[in-house]
Write an enzyme that holds these catalytic residues in place. Structure first.
Site, mmCIF file in Angstrom:
data_model
loop_
_atom_site.group_PDB
_atom_site.id
_atom_site.type_symbol
_atom_site.label_atom_id
_atom_site.label_comp_id
_atom_site.label_asym_id
_atom_site.label_seq_id
_atom_site.Cartn_x
_atom_site.Cartn_y
_atom_site.Cartn_z
ATOM 1 C CG ASP A 1 -1.607 -1.302 1.324
ATOM 2 O OD1 ASP A 1 -2.772 -1.531 0.551
ATOM 3 O OD2 ASP A 1 -1.328 -1.999 2.207
ATOM 4 C CG HIS B 1 -3.253 -5.407 3.259
ATOM 5 N ND1 HIS B 1 -2.733 -4.444 2.075
ATOM 6 C CD2 HIS B 1 -3.485 -6.632 2.454
ATOM 7 C CE1 HIS B 1 -2.952 -5.194 0.892
ATOM 8 N NE2 HIS B 1 -3.405 -6.606 1.156
HETATM 9 P P1 NAX Z 1 -1.532 -18.565 -4.178
HETATM 10 O O1 NAX Z 1 -3.027 -19.101 -3.943
HETATM 11 O O2 NAX Z 1 -0.993 -18.419 -5.680
HETATM 12 O O3 NAX Z 1 -0.800 -19.230 -3.283
HETATM 13 C C1 NAX Z 1 -0.836 -19.255 -1.766
HETATM 14 C C2 NAX Z 1 -0.201 -20.895 -1.322
HETATM 15 O O4 NAX Z 1 -0.186 -20.860 -0.018
HETATM 16 C C3 NAX Z 1 -0.710 -22.011 -2.213
HETATM 17 O O5 NAX Z 1 0.273 -22.647 -2.614
HETATM 18 C C4 NAX Z 1 -1.086 -22.745 -0.856
HETATM 19 O O6 NAX Z 1 -1.167 -24.231 -1.029
HETATM 20 C C5 NAX Z 1 -0.299 -22.351 0.182
HETATM 21 N N1 NAX Z 1 -1.086 -22.438 1.517
HETATM 22 C C6 NAX Z 1 -2.145 -22.554 1.849
HETATM 23 N N2 NAX Z 1 -2.392 -22.813 3.108
HETATM 24 C C7 NAX Z 1 -1.066 -22.768 3.660
HETATM 25 C C8 NAX Z 1 -0.699 -23.510 5.026
HETATM 26 N N3 NAX Z 1 -1.508 -23.478 5.894
HETATM 27 N N4 NAX Z 1 0.606 -23.511 4.968
HETATM 28 C C9 NAX Z 1 1.328 -23.485 3.980
HETATM 29 N N5 NAX Z 1 1.158 -23.140 2.773
HETATM 30 C C10 NAX Z 1 -0.196 -22.882 2.694
HETATM 31 O O7 NAX Z 1 -1.580 -17.052 -3.355
HETATM 32 P P2 NAX Z 1 -0.693 -15.749 -3.580
HETATM 33 O O8 NAX Z 1 -1.050 -14.923 -4.695
HETATM 34 O O9 NAX Z 1 0.714 -16.260 -3.697
HETATM 35 O O10 NAX Z 1 -1.247 -14.911 -2.353
HETATM 36 C C11 NAX Z 1 -0.795 -15.343 -0.999
HETATM 37 C C12 NAX Z 1 -1.554 -14.547 -0.013
HETATM 38 O O11 NAX Z 1 -1.074 -13.146 -0.118
HETATM 39 C C13 NAX Z 1 -3.054 -14.446 -0.070
HETATM 40 O O12 NAX Z 1 -3.617 -14.645 1.297
HETATM 41 C C14 NAX Z 1 -3.300 -12.879 -0.402
HETATM 42 O O13 NAX Z 1 -4.765 -12.690 -0.354
HETATM 43 C C15 NAX Z 1 -2.137 -12.411 0.151
HETATM 44 N N6 NAX Z 1 -1.692 -11.007 -0.457
HETATM 45 C C16 NAX Z 1 -1.361 -10.067 0.397
HETATM 46 C C17 NAX Z 1 -1.094 -8.747 0.269
HETATM 47 C C18 NAX Z 1 -0.559 -7.844 1.102
HETATM 48 O O14 NAX Z 1 -0.229 -6.701 0.743
HETATM 49 N N7 NAX Z 1 -0.778 -8.148 2.393
HETATM 50 C C19 NAX Z 1 -0.923 -8.266 -1.423
HETATM 51 C C20 NAX Z 1 -0.959 -9.553 -2.317
HETATM 52 C C21 NAX Z 1 -1.757 -10.933 -1.937
HETATM 53 O O15 NAX Z 1 -2.981 -10.514 -2.375
#
Ligand code: NAX
Length: 327
Positions: free
Chosen positions: A161, A189
């Protein structure tokens, strides 16, 4: 040469993971003289573990001189062993028909387990960044689940952000983004966050005077920054990944290596600064030095800013109240 440090990354086979791991391994996060051991966590699901194997093959094929080891894990109790830095990226995304409460509960479960694991096995000085959404509340849950670790070492990512706000200001003023100082993003966020350039300067000149357009601030700047994530999903069909990974690198690098007096934004547990109740995981302007962040204090909060801060605070207090019974 320096002793390797251990960096745990969860959700390592996801899209942010793919944009993040190679930069950590190349030294962009902790310095070009700091070897790292990557401790990668994915869910036990066979598809996820296979994808993780593929990512590890690619990391190996980069032959990074600073990459001193790579581990694949499916259990946080082994993934977080002795870890010095933990980037909690993996989270449960909102599925079709899932209510906000279900999303909070699913993530509360993940971050309770991971907080407990950090508490049990991580370095006593581990620095934790939560990226997975809802990032502030997930960081709060992890912190509350790790009573033996310093609460101040749990942080949430608001740097994306912050960087988004900086790039909008640079575009509006026609100046280079590198010249911006003293920008702050307050709160959650989420689209309620309050990006605040009242104190900011660009090349030493006050941004507020350069822009001099309160209408733009309220009706263009704030909504653009707040809805940037949605705009990227609409354009790309996928959520921000490279920019999110970049923000995670910025957050950890600045925390570990310092900001030389420059303000950055981090979500950190409040100690009551600016009237935010204690322990609320809140975006604040901070400076970093010697591996510690410090909240910038004494800024004047005018009426409009107080309204914005209260709005994002209310959202966060509701989220945190919604998970209290699960902790
Ligand atoms: P993806 O769905 O591409 O990847 C997430 C990965 O996490 C998957 O491979 C899944 O198997 C794994 N996972 C799920 N639960 C898990 C657990 N308990 N232990 C270990 N691994 C686990 O998502 P991606 O685009 O990489 O985003 C990841 C997260 O970042 C999401 O929650 C998303 O909302 C968040 N974001 C946060 C942002 C921020 O500014 N704070 C911005 C970007 C993003 O949207």
């Amino acid at each position: 040469s320096k002793k390797p440090v251990r960096v745990a990354v969860t959700g390592a086979a996801g899209q942010i993971g793919y944009a993040l791991l190679f930069r950590i391994a190349s030294g962009e996060m902790l310095g070009k003289d700091q070897p790292v051991i990557l401790q990668l966590l994915e869910i036990p699901d066979e598809k996820a573990q296979n994808a993780l194997k593929g990512v590890i093959m690619e990391l190996e094929d980069c032959a990074f001189p600073l990459l001193a080891g790579i581990e694949a894990h499916s259990d946080p109790m082994t993934a977080f062993k002795d870890t010095d830095y933990a980037l909690l990226v993996g989270a449960r995304p909102r599925g079709p028909g899932m209510e906000r409460a279900d999303l909070l509960a699913a993530n509360a479960q993940i971050f309770t387990v991971q907080g407990k694991a950090l508490n049990a096995v991580a370095s006593r000085n581990v620095r934790v960044l939560v990226v997975g959404n809802p990032a502030n509340t997930n960081a709060y849950i992890a912190m509350k689940s790790a009573p033996d670790l310093p609460a101040k070492n749990f942080t949430a990512m608001l740097r994306l952000d912050h960087n988004r706000a900086a790039s909008q200001i640079a575009a509006k003023t026609g100046k280079a983004v590198a010249g911006i100082e003293k920008l702050a993003v307050w709160g959650n966020h989420s689209p309620t966050m309050y990006a605040d350039y009242r104190f900011a300067t660009i090349d030493g000149q006050p941004v507020k005077a350069l822009i001099n357009d309160e209408e733009w601030n309220r009706n263009t700047f704030l909504p653009t920054v707040g809805k940037r994530g949605a705009a990227i999903i609409a354009a790309r069909g996928l959520s921000s990944a490279a920019s999110a990974a970049n923000a995670a690198i910025d957050h950890m690098r600045d925390w570990a290596l310092g900001t030389q007096g420059k303000w950055v934004t981090m979500g950190v547990p409040s100690n009551g600064e600016y009237g935010i109740p204690k322990e609320v995981m809140f975006g604040y302007p901070v400076t970093c030095e010697n591996g510690e962040y410090k909240i910038v204090e004494g800024l004047e909060i005018d009426e409009f800013s107080r309204e914005c801060i209260n709005k994002t605070l209310n959202e966060l207090t509701e989220e945190q109240a919604g998970v209290k019974h699960l902790l």
